[in-house]
Enzyme design. Structure first.
Site, PDB file in Angstrom:
ATOM      1  N   THR A  49       0.860  -1.182   0.000  1.00  0.00           N
ATOM      2  CA  THR A  49       0.000   0.000   0.000  1.00  0.00           C
ATOM      3  C   THR A  49       0.897   1.233   0.000  1.00  0.00           C
ATOM      4  O   THR A  49       2.123   1.124  -0.009  1.00  0.00           O
ATOM      5  CB  THR A  49      -0.905   0.023   1.241  1.00  0.00           C
ATOM      6  OG1 THR A  49      -0.117   0.359   2.405  1.00  0.00           O
ATOM      7  CG2 THR A  49      -1.569  -1.332   1.467  1.00  0.00           C
ATOM      8  N   CYS A  50       0.285   2.410   0.059  1.00  0.00           N
ATOM      9  CA  CYS A  50       1.095   3.626   0.067  1.00  0.00           C
ATOM     10  C   CYS A  50       1.901   3.758   1.354  1.00  0.00           C
ATOM     11  O   CYS A  50       2.921   4.448   1.382  1.00  0.00           O
ATOM     12  CB  CYS A  50       0.212   4.856  -0.136  1.00  0.00           C
ATOM     13  SG  CYS A  50      -1.059   5.060   1.119  1.00  0.00           S
ATOM     14  N   GLU A 114      -8.173   2.923  11.036  1.00  0.00           N
ATOM     15  CA  GLU A 114      -8.787   3.179   9.715  1.00  0.00           C
ATOM     16  C   GLU A 114      -9.202   1.843   9.082  1.00  0.00           C
ATOM     17  O   GLU A 114      -8.500   0.841   9.198  1.00  0.00           O
ATOM     18  CB  GLU A 114      -7.828   3.961   8.813  1.00  0.00           C
ATOM     19  CG  GLU A 114      -6.470   3.313   8.588  1.00  0.00           C
ATOM     20  CD  GLU A 114      -6.424   2.508   7.306  1.00  0.00           C
ATOM     21  OE1 GLU A 114      -7.447   2.464   6.609  1.00  0.00           O
ATOM     22  OE2 GLU A 114      -5.376   1.915   7.018  1.00  0.00           O
ATOM     23  N   GLN A 116      -9.786   1.031   5.797  1.00  0.00           N
ATOM     24  CA  GLN A 116      -9.390   0.695   4.427  1.00  0.00           C
ATOM     25  C   GLN A 116      -8.358  -0.430   4.367  1.00  0.00           C
ATOM     26  O   GLN A 116      -8.334  -1.213   3.418  1.00  0.00           O
ATOM     27  CB  GLN A 116      -8.838   1.931   3.714  1.00  0.00           C
ATOM     28  CG  GLN A 116      -9.870   2.971   3.338  1.00  0.00           C
ATOM     29  CD  GLN A 116     -10.246   3.869   4.506  1.00  0.00           C
ATOM     30  OE1 GLN A 116      -9.563   3.857   5.531  1.00  0.00           O
ATOM     31  NE2 GLN A 116     -11.317   4.634   4.355  1.00  0.00           N
ATOM     32  N   GLU A 192      -6.735  15.103  -3.041  1.00  0.00           N
ATOM     33  CA  GLU A 192      -6.888  13.850  -2.300  1.00  0.00           C
ATOM     34  C   GLU A 192      -7.958  13.944  -1.221  1.00  0.00           C
ATOM     35  O   GLU A 192      -8.760  13.019  -1.049  1.00  0.00           O
ATOM     36  CB  GLU A 192      -5.540  13.456  -1.674  1.00  0.00           C
ATOM     37  CG  GLU A 192      -5.577  12.136  -0.938  1.00  0.00           C
ATOM     38  CD  GLU A 192      -4.220  11.745  -0.370  1.00  0.00           C
ATOM     39  OE1 GLU A 192      -4.167  10.770   0.386  1.00  0.00           O
ATOM     40  OE2 GLU A 192      -3.222  12.417  -0.689  1.00  0.00           O
TER      41      GLU A 192
END
EC number: 1.2.1.70
Length: 420
Positions: A49-50, A114, A116, A192
Site C-alpha cells: 500500500t502507500c 482506519e 481501508q 486527495e
C-alpha cells in the site's frame, strides 16, 4: 515450518524509500511466482500500500533466511541491501501472527483504526489464492486475521469516531443533518482530501454531488467514479444556492467563496440553512460568512478539535483491541502447534494400517491354501501384537537402559499404562 513477516512502513522509512519497494497491482502475480521460487519458501502473500510493503511467508527453518529474503527484495527492486536493511522489520512465529492481526484491524495504521487496510489485506490474500501461492498455515492465518478484525470492529469503538479531516467533515454533516439522502453537496477542489470526502458521501447516498475545480479534466475523473456533476470555479456563484452542504479544499491563495456570494445564495434559498466546511489552508471561504444567519461555517481548526477528541477515544478502544489480538494470536499458535501432532498421528496410523494390511494378506493367503482358520487367526493376533508393540518396546528398553526416568514416565503416559 515457521511463519515470517518482514516489511517496511510509514514508521520505519520515508516515502522516498517506500515508493521504491512498492509492488504495483500488475506486478504482484509475477512477484509471488519469483518469491516462491526461493529456496525453502513454502507460501507467500505480498501486501503493498502507500504506507507499507510487507511479505507474509511460511518458510522452512534456515539460519540465513533473512539474508536470502533481503537479497531477493533488493534484486527485485534494483536496490542495494544497505539502502533498505535498517528500515526493514522482522517478525517470527507468534510475533508474525499478532502483527498481521494488528495490521488487518487498523492498529498499525498511520490513522489508528482506519478501515481501508482490511480491504487491502483481503485483496493481497485473494491475489495469493488466485496464484496458488498460499500454504495451509498462511491461509488459516489470514482467515483468522479477518475474523479478528471483525471482532475488533464490532466489540470496540476503534472505528466509531472520525480521525481524518475528510471523514470528520462528513461526520459533521451527518451530525447536523438528520439524513444526507435528500441533500445536494458542492465540493470545491479535486485533490486527495476532496476525493476521500466524495467517496464517503457516495457511501451515504447524497442526492446530488457537484464538483467545482479550476480544471475540468481532474474533476471529471473523480466525478465519473462517484457519479457527480462537474463545474468550473467561476460557475460556483450561480450554483451555490443549489447546495445544502459546501465542502472546500483547494490550494488557492485567496478565498473562493465570499460573504456576498453566500448572502445571494441564502436569499435565493429563502434562508434555508447551509453548512460550509472549509478545510483549506489558506482558507477558501471568507470567515465573515460564519456571521450570516443560517450559514454554519466550520474551519479546519474546528475539525481538528473533533479529530483530537475522537483520537483519544480510539486510543482507549485500541487497548481493548490489543487484548483481543493477543488472545487470538495465542489461540492461533496453539492450533499451529497442534498441526505437528496431526501429522505425527497421521504417520502413526498409516504405519499401523500398513502392518495390519500386511498381516491380513498373509492370513488370507494361508486360509486360501487350506490352513486351519482358528490357527491362522491365533497367529495373526500374536504376530500383529508383536509388530505393533515392537517400536514402543525398544523405546522403553532404551529409556530404562539410559536411566532416563522422565522419558520412561512420558512413554508410560503415552501408552496409557497408568490409566487402569
Amino acid at each position: 515450518m515457521t511463519l515470517l513477516a518482514l516489511g517496511i512502513n510509514h514508521k520505519t522509512a520515508p516515502v522516498s524509500l517506500r515508493e521504491r519497494v512498492t509492488f504495483s497491482p500488475e506486478s504482484i502475480e509475477q512477484a509471488l511466482t519469483s518469491l516462491l521460487q526461493q529456496p525453502l519458501v513454502q507460501g507467500g502473500v505480498v501486501l503493498s500500500t502507500c504506507n507499507r510493503t510487507e511479505l507474509y511467508l511460511s518458510v522452512e527453518q534456515q539460519e540465513h533466511i533473512h539474508e536470502q529474503l533481503v537479497s531477493w527484495l533488493c534484486e527485485y527492486h534494483h536496490l542495494r541491501p544497505e539502502e533498505v536493511s535498517k528500515s526493514l522489520y522482522w517478525h517470527h512465529g507468534n510475533e508474525a501472527v499478532s502483527h498481521l492481526m494488528r495490521v488487518a484491524s487498523g492498529l498499525d495504521s498511520l490513522v489508528l483504526g482506519e478501515p481501508q487496510i482490511l480491504g487491502q489485506v483481503k485483496k493481497a490474500f485473494a491475489e495469493s489464492q488466485r496464484g496458488q501461492s498460499l500454504s495451509g498455515e498462511l491461509e488459516r492465518l489470514f482467515q483468522k486475521s479477518f475474523s479478528v478484525a471483525k471482532r475488533v470492529r464490532t466489540e470496540t469503538e476503534i472505528g466509531a469516531s472520525a480521525v481524518s479531516v475528510a471523514f470528520a467533515a462528513c461526520t459533521l454533516a451527518r451530525q447536523i443533518f438528520e439524513s444526507l439522502a435528500e441533500l445536494n453537496v458542492l465540493l470545491v477542489g479535486a485533490g486527495e482530501t476532496i476525493e476521500l470526502v466524495a467517496r464517503h458521501l457516495r457511501e451515504h447516498k447524497v442526492r446530488h454531488m457537484i464538483i467545482a475545480n479550476r480544471t475540468r479534466e481532474r474533476a471529471q475523473l473523480l466525478a465519473d467514479e462517484v457519479g457527480a456533476e462537474v463545474i468550473t470555479l467561476p460557475e460556483i456563484d450561480e450554483r451555490l444556492a443549489d447546495a445544502d452542504i459546501i465542502i472546500s479544499s483547494t490550494a488557492s491563495p485567496l478565498p473562493i467563496i465570499g460573504k456576498g456570494m453566500v448572502e445571494r445564495a441564502l436569499k435565493a434559498r429563502r434562508n434555508q440553512p447551509m453548512l460550509l466546511v472549509d478545510i483549506a489552508v489558506p482558507r477558501d471561504i471568507e470567515p465573515e460568512v460564519g456571521k450570516l444567519a443560517n450559514a454554519y461555517l466550520y474551519s479546519v481548526d474546528d475539525l481538528h478539535a473533533i479529530i483530537q477528541s475522537n483520537l483519544a477515544q480510539r486510543k482507549a478502544a485500541a487497548v481493548q483491541a490489543e487484548s483481543i489480538v493477543q488472545q487470538e494470536s495465542i489461540n492461533f499458535m496453539a492450533w499451529l502447534r497442534s498441526q505437528g501432532a496431526v501429522e505425527t498421528i497421521r504417520d502413526y496410523r498409516s504405519q499401523a494400517d500398513q502392518i495390519r494390511a500386511e498381516m491380513e494378506a498373509k492370513a488370507l493367503a494361508a486360509i486360501a491354501q487350506g490352513a486351519d482358520v482358528e490357527q491362522v487367526i491365533h497367529e495373526l493376533a500374536h504376530r500383529l501384537t508383536n509388530r505393533l508393540i515392537h517400536a514402543p518396546t525398544k523405546s522403553l528398553q532404551q529409556a530404562a537402559g539410559d536411566g532416563d526416568v522422565e522419558r520412561l514416565q512420558l512413554l508410560r503416559d503415552s501408552l496409557g499404562l497408568d490409566q487402569h
